[in-house]
Write a protein that holds these residues in place. Structure first.
Motif, mmCIF file in Angstrom:
data_model
loop_
_atom_site.group_PDB
_atom_site.id
_atom_site.type_symbol
_atom_site.label_atom_id
_atom_site.label_comp_id
_atom_site.label_asym_id
_atom_site.label_seq_id
_atom_site.Cartn_x
_atom_site.Cartn_y
_atom_site.Cartn_z
ATOM 1 N N ARG A 131 0.951 -1.021 -0.004
ATOM 2 C CA ARG A 131 -0.030 -0.065 0.100
ATOM 3 C C ARG A 131 0.765 1.137 -0.027
ATOM 4 N N CYS A 132 1.978 1.243 0.658
ATOM 5 C CA CYS A 132 3.050 2.441 0.648
ATOM 6 C C CYS A 132 3.769 2.558 -0.453
ATOM 7 N N GLY A 133 4.076 1.483 -1.183
ATOM 8 C CA GLY A 133 4.886 1.440 -2.404
ATOM 9 C C GLY A 133 6.414 1.287 -1.760
ATOM 10 N N LEU A 134 6.662 0.556 -0.760
ATOM 11 C CA LEU A 134 8.048 0.437 -0.137
ATOM 12 C C LEU A 134 8.404 -0.823 -0.111
ATOM 13 N N CYS A 135 9.656 -1.206 -0.424
ATOM 14 C CA CYS A 135 10.485 -2.268 -0.503
ATOM 15 C C CYS A 135 11.552 -1.945 0.548
ATOM 16 N N VAL A 136 11.946 -3.074 1.426
ATOM 17 C CA VAL A 136 13.041 -3.101 2.457
ATOM 18 C C VAL A 136 14.027 -4.415 1.854
#
Length: 461
Positions: free
Chosen positions: A304-309
């Motif tokens: 949903r946030c368009g984040l990758c770690v």
């Protein structure tokens, strides 16, 4: 060179280039640019002033609905997102912008156009002399804010600012939530990071995150936390400061971020994963670099946030078959690259800050422009037709003498290495220059091992 292998996992996350979808997106973008002078000019500015490509800033494309388009999109791997009121096509197999084919409050009567993502709508408007000349949609500092910059030849050009919200109509939020979101960003940015026991630091962060989630919701809180992490990392990295200034001159910010990378000790890896999962991150593929390299990584994504770690940790060969993100990792006598970095600087989630931020660029243009600004790049560790990657030269950070003494006493570094760390410091953080093509969503399973080795603080010691 050691070759990475991916242990068995469900699902397999076997990412591949998607040339058909890439061709569809590039064709639509080219058609719209040809009809919109301001949009074309911005693309030129992005390339010449920031080393980035317009395609990497796309939030979504607006496409006239037709049977022909629906067939082309489906053939390219797009599918309709049934959870949306508007007709939104998304691609699950690659990193592509959504395609919107129905009216929404954001788009009005326009049925074609380009929406680019920015960190702050007002910064963009100010950078382009448009303050007060363009109407905005959505509440200031809310989860979704947008503006129609200009319509030309019935093609719209929008800017979109998102904070943990991936739909197309602004949600209902209260003034108290707006204030709370700003206050939590400040609390995240200035949170206490140094603790005698790292576990206490993770517990402190999780408490702040839970409080934020109670007040502004899971995804908004995660967005604010991640923005604070970028700010802390940027404050300790000269390449980041230089590149951010270049991008902010066009009012873009870090909206082209690709992924955040944390290095973790084995002791704290479970805490790191648990904290990320608290923020809505889900585990994707796992990497193991092999017996010689001695490290592994868990990739996580917050959709949903368009984040990758990318979460790195020292790893033993016998641990690759297990779910090492959720199984305790015992301490080892010797430290690998990742473990030594944490022992010298602290946990990346705590006092050290992220090891690097990777953002999307035009690979050659960005590296050349950074070099002209006095920022050198390391040798590329990926040079594939669909993925190119390189670190900027690492920041040398001073190391606390007590950390060096502790490592020397434990026999984990030599006297010569200790002298070097006292004199010169140790490699700290980087900015990573990345170019993706054909929507390739994965990572280089060979080059990563090589670059980890080249960032070992002991090299040359």
């Amino acid at each position: 060179m050691t070759t990475l292998t991916t242990p068995p996992a469900e699902p397999s996350f076997d990412w591949r280039p998607q040339p058909q979808a890439g061709a569809l997106v590039n064709r639509l973008l080219s058609e719209y640019i040809a009809q919109h002078a301001r949009l074309a000019n911005l693309g030129t500015q992005m390339l010449l002033q920031t080393g980035t490509r317009l395609v990497d800033w796309l939030d979504h494309l607006v496409v006239p609905p037709s049977d022909a388009f629906a067939h082309e999109a489906a053939s390219a791997g797009y599918a309709i997102d049934r959870d949306r009121e508007a007709t939104v096509w998304r691609h699950a197999g690659g990193m592509f912008p959504p395609l919107v084919t129905a009216e929404s409050p954001m788009h009005g009567n326009l049925v074609a156009g380009v929406a680019i993502k920015v960190e702050d709508v007002d910064f963009f408007l100010q950078a382009h002399g448009l303050t007060g000349k363009v109407a905005t949609l959505g509440i200031l500092k809310g989860p979704l804010r947008s503006a129609l910059v200009e319509a030309s030849n019935d093609v719209g050009f929008w800017i979109v600012e998102r904070h943990g919200f991936d739909d197309f109509a602004p949600p209902t939020v209260t003034a108290q939530q707006i204030t709370a979101a700003q206050e939590y960003f400040q609390r995240f940015t200035t949170r206490k990071r140094k603790f005698n026991e790292p576990a206490d630091g993770f517990a402190h962060a999780r408490q702040l995150i839970r409080e934020a989630q109670d007040d502004i919701g899971l995804h908004w809180a995660t967005d604010r936390f991640s923005a604070a992490e970028r700010a802390y990392w940027q404050g300790r990295n000269r390449a980041a400061q230089a590149q951010y200034a270049r991008q902010q001159r066009l009012g873009l910010g870090w909206a082209n971020h690709d992924h955040h990378t944390y290095r973790s000790s084995r002791q704290c890896f479970g805490d790191l994963i648990a904290t990320l999962e608290l923020m809505g991150f889900e585990c994707r593929e796992r990497f193991y670099a092999g017996r010689e390299a001695g490290w592994g990584a868990q990739v996580l994504e917050q959709h949903r946030c368009g984040l990758c770690v990318f979460a790195d940790v020292d790893l033993s060969p016998d641990e690759v078959a297990q779910d090492f993100a959720h199984q305790p990792l015992a301490e080892r006598d010797q430290l690998g690259t990742v473990g030594l970095w944490c022992a010298l600087h602290g946990e990346a989630f705590l006092e050290a800050g992220m090891h690097h931020l990777e953002a999307q660029f035009s690979f050659e243009a960005a590296r050349e422009q950074l070099q002209q600004a006095g920022i050198e790049s390391m040798k590329p560790f990926t040079d594939l037709p669909f993925l190119r990657q390189a670190f900027t030269a690492g920041e040398m950070w001073p190391v606390e003498p007590t950390r060096i003494d502790r490592l020397l006493s434990a026999g984990k570094i030599t006297a010569e290495q200790a002298d070097k760390f006292r004199r010169d410091g140790a490699l700290g953080s980087h900015l990573e220059v990345l170019q993706r093509d054909d929507g390739y969503k994965g990572f280089n399973q060979t080059g990563i091992s090589d670059i980890i080795s080249r960032t070992d603080p002991r090299r040359g010691a």
